[in-house]
Design a protein around this motif. Structure first.
Motif, PDB file in Angstrom:
ATOM      1  N   TYR A 112       4.545  52.326  49.718  1.00  0.00           N
ATOM      2  CA  TYR A 112       4.893  53.642  50.243  1.00  0.00           C
ATOM      3  C   TYR A 112       3.791  54.674  50.077  1.00  0.00           C
ATOM      4  O   TYR A 112       3.647  55.577  50.888  1.00  0.00           O
ATOM      5  N   HIS A 144      14.537  57.382  48.013  1.00  0.00           N
ATOM      6  CA  HIS A 144      15.416  56.435  48.704  1.00  0.00           C
ATOM      7  C   HIS A 144      15.992  55.393  47.746  1.00  0.00           C
ATOM      8  O   HIS A 144      16.973  54.734  48.069  1.00  0.00           O
ATOM      9  N   GLY A 186      17.467  44.778  58.008  1.00  0.00           N
ATOM     10  CA  GLY A 186      17.314  46.213  58.234  1.00  0.00           C
ATOM     11  C   GLY A 186      16.262  46.888  57.377  1.00  0.00           C
ATOM     12  O   GLY A 186      15.990  48.076  57.562  1.00  0.00           O
ATOM     13  N   CYS A 187      15.660  46.171  56.461  1.00  0.00           N
ATOM     14  CA  CYS A 187      14.616  46.758  55.613  1.00  0.00           C
ATOM     15  C   CYS A 187      13.366  47.009  56.446  1.00  0.00           C
ATOM     16  O   CYS A 187      12.988  46.201  57.296  1.00  0.00           O
ATOM     17  N   GLU A 188      12.701  48.121  56.187  1.00  0.00           N
ATOM     18  CA  GLU A 188      11.493  48.458  56.938  1.00  0.00           C
ATOM     19  C   GLU A 188      10.357  47.475  56.702  1.00  0.00           C
ATOM     20  O   GLU A 188       9.426  47.394  57.505  1.00  0.00           O
ATOM     21  N   TRP A 189      10.413  46.708  55.628  1.00  0.00           N
ATOM     22  CA  TRP A 189       9.364  45.747  55.300  1.00  0.00           C
ATOM     23  C   TRP A 189       9.711  44.329  55.771  1.00  0.00           C
ATOM     24  O   TRP A 189       8.921  43.401  55.592  1.00  0.00           O
ATOM     25  N   GLU A 190      10.855  44.148  56.382  1.00  0.00           N
ATOM     26  CA  GLU A 190      11.332  42.816  56.749  1.00  0.00           C
ATOM     27  C   GLU A 190      10.326  42.033  57.601  1.00  0.00           C
ATOM     28  O   GLU A 190      10.076  40.846  57.362  1.00  0.00           O
TER      29      GLU A 190
END
Length: 141
Positions: free
Chosen positions: A21, A62, A118-122
């Motif tokens: 991040y 978050h 749904g994870c942004e890093w998926e």
């Protein structure tokens, strides 16, 4: 010492390649990856952990969101099924080579990835798993 990890970070640690991040988060994670690679034990915790620490400063981290807490519950259930026994806050896990191999094999197959939806890093994690975890920071001989 012991590395304190929330349940979904048991999955995240498998694919960490140095992205994050912000620079403080990434450097902290690299330090934790070195500790895990050296065999330091993991204590499962509920809520923010050692990886979350740099994100806890400031406004609205978050790490406290309901979606992240749900991600922890899903990861805990999936990893418990893999281990064949319950894991809960306070459980101690040793990041041995065999454990990492088992986790990665099951991560690659999708068997323990329910928490990743749904994870942004998926997408990045899928690419790393598909590349046989090349360049990951958490390793064991």
């Amino acid at each position: 010492m012991t590395v304190r990890l929330r349940a979904h970070h048991l999955l995240c640690m498998l694919t960490f390649v140095g992205e994050g991040y912000n620079p403080a988060f990434t450097e902290n994670y690299r330090s934790i990856a070195r500790r895990l690679s050296a065999g330091e034990e993991i204590e499962l915790v509920s809520g923010p952990d050692d990886i979350c620490a740099p994100l806890m400063e400031g406004g609205d981290p978050h790490c406290l969101n309901a979606s992240v807490i749900e991600r922890d519950a899903l990861a805990r259930q999936a990893v418990a099924r893999l281990f064949g026994n319950e894991i809960k806050p306070g459980s101690i896990i040793r990041p041995e080579a065999e454990l990492l191999r088992d986790l990665r094999r099951n991560f690659t197959s999708g068997a323990i990835r329910q928490a990743c939806s749904g994870c942004e890093w998926e997408g990045l994690c899928t690419t790393i798993a598909g590349g046989d975890y090349q360049g990951t920071f958490v390793t064991r001989p």
